[in-house]
Design a protein around this motif. Sequence first.
Motif, mmCIF file in Angstrom:
data_model
loop_
_atom_site.group_PDB
_atom_site.id
_atom_site.type_symbol
_atom_site.label_atom_id
_atom_site.label_comp_id
_atom_site.label_asym_id
_atom_site.label_seq_id
_atom_site.Cartn_x
_atom_site.Cartn_y
_atom_site.Cartn_z
ATOM 1 N N ASN A 1 5.446 -10.191 -4.154
ATOM 2 C CA ASN A 1 5.099 -9.949 -5.558
ATOM 3 C C ASN A 1 6.333 -9.966 -6.471
ATOM 4 N N GLY B 1 8.783 0.971 -8.281
ATOM 5 C CA GLY B 1 7.575 1.502 -8.886
ATOM 6 C C GLY B 1 7.848 2.361 -10.102
ATOM 7 N N ARG C 1 -0.129 -6.356 -11.039
ATOM 8 C CA ARG C 1 -1.275 -5.940 -10.234
ATOM 9 C C ARG C 1 -0.778 -5.317 -8.932
ATOM 10 N N CYS C 2 -1.662 -4.596 -8.270
ATOM 11 C CA CYS C 2 -1.354 -3.991 -6.979
ATOM 12 C C CYS C 2 -1.423 -5.064 -5.883
ATOM 13 N N SER D 1 3.522 4.624 -3.458
ATOM 14 C CA SER D 1 2.602 3.818 -4.257
ATOM 15 C C SER D 1 1.301 3.487 -3.545
ATOM 16 N N VAL D 2 1.368 3.228 -2.244
ATOM 17 C CA VAL D 2 0.177 2.814 -1.512
ATOM 18 C C VAL D 2 -0.904 3.893 -1.602
ATOM 19 N N PHE E 1 -2.145 4.594 -5.350
ATOM 20 C CA PHE E 1 -3.082 3.642 -5.926
ATOM 21 C C PHE E 1 -4.442 3.726 -5.259
ATOM 22 N N ASP F 1 0.462 -4.361 2.598
ATOM 23 C CA ASP F 1 0.653 -5.397 1.580
ATOM 24 C C ASP F 1 -0.177 -6.621 1.933
ATOM 25 N N TRP G 1 2.863 -2.377 -11.504
ATOM 26 C CA TRP G 1 3.183 -2.020 -10.129
ATOM 27 C C TRP G 1 4.693 -2.005 -9.873
ATOM 28 N N SER G 2 5.388 -3.017 -10.360
ATOM 29 C CA SER G 2 6.832 -3.133 -10.120
ATOM 30 C C SER G 2 7.559 -3.396 -11.430
ATOM 31 N N TRP H 1 -2.272 3.898 -15.073
ATOM 32 C CA TRP H 1 -1.422 4.380 -13.982
ATOM 33 C C TRP H 1 -0.912 5.787 -14.265
#
Length: 327
Positions: free
Chosen positions: A32, A78, A101-102, A134-135, A138, A179, A207-208, A289
């Motif tokens: 990503n 993040g 996006r995730c 983050s995982v 989200f 991922d 996301w990033s 978020w």
Amino acid sequence: MAINGIVRPSSDVQKKQVLQPFNLTATGYNLNYLPEYIALRHGFFREQGLDVTVNIPTPWDGVLDALADGTAVMALGGIWVPSMYRDRVQQYTVFSQIANRCPLAVLKRGSSEGFKLTDMAKSTVLMKSGGGASVGLFFKMLLRENGIDARAVDYVQDLDGIMLGNLFQGGMGDYFITDNLSALAMVSRNPNVSIAMEMVTQGDIPWSVYYRETSTITPEILDVQKRFCIGLAKGIDWVLQHDAESFRDELAELFPTVPVDVAISVTNDFRRNKMWTSTSVDRQGFERWQQGLADAGLLKEPFAYETIVDNAPAAAAQLAAKAARQS
């Protein structure tokens, strides 16, 4: 130009430029982030007078040390970190995003036909966590948004992603979240596993992002950030304009441990589903978020957009790019 010692090519003209060192520290090496890698390989940052180098510390939170000691101009990771740290430990300002996006996927054993998110209630979910929180953040937000009590799910998330993947394939748990690239690679090797959901389809979220310590920002830094955004935007545009099959060789070089057909498939999936849109942080995605982070207990309450994000460098870069196209 190098990423952790990997030399990237540049033209003879670019080599003759007097370039400004620009040291970036990142929390990982991920598909990503592809437009940044393309911008590096194609000289888009060098066109802006920047000699961008990238370091990926282990553990990942070393990015904060690199910002603090000045060995890095900015960090990529993040937005939950600048949000969580604000008014507690350190003030960070976000000036750009790369992933809109995730990039996660939900894996299950057997067929995913007819899968519904509500199927995951009262199940056991394995989630990798080596790159930060983050995982889990989200996924639990997604459950809450769909009216599912996140406490109705059992989680195993304090182990390495490869270990969890092996355990999942060996029979542990009901679902595995990792991922998208790793998920598709697993499916390509294991016919008994399928992808139940690609979270890139689940709406905008910053996301990033790129950030640095607020107190260190000067007019000179803002100018450098603008030039970085111009190069990054060219990388985003390039990726969006080229089907991944047309740059198969580059993907193979960038992700040598992944079957190239898998990298092509994920790249095109991301292209279609708005993983990469703009260097500006989307306001609605940011607010979503922030609410998710607050609901998870990381924030007392959501921060306003302008408290965390300074969109000026990205906006200035967009104006500069528009003027260049019209000239």
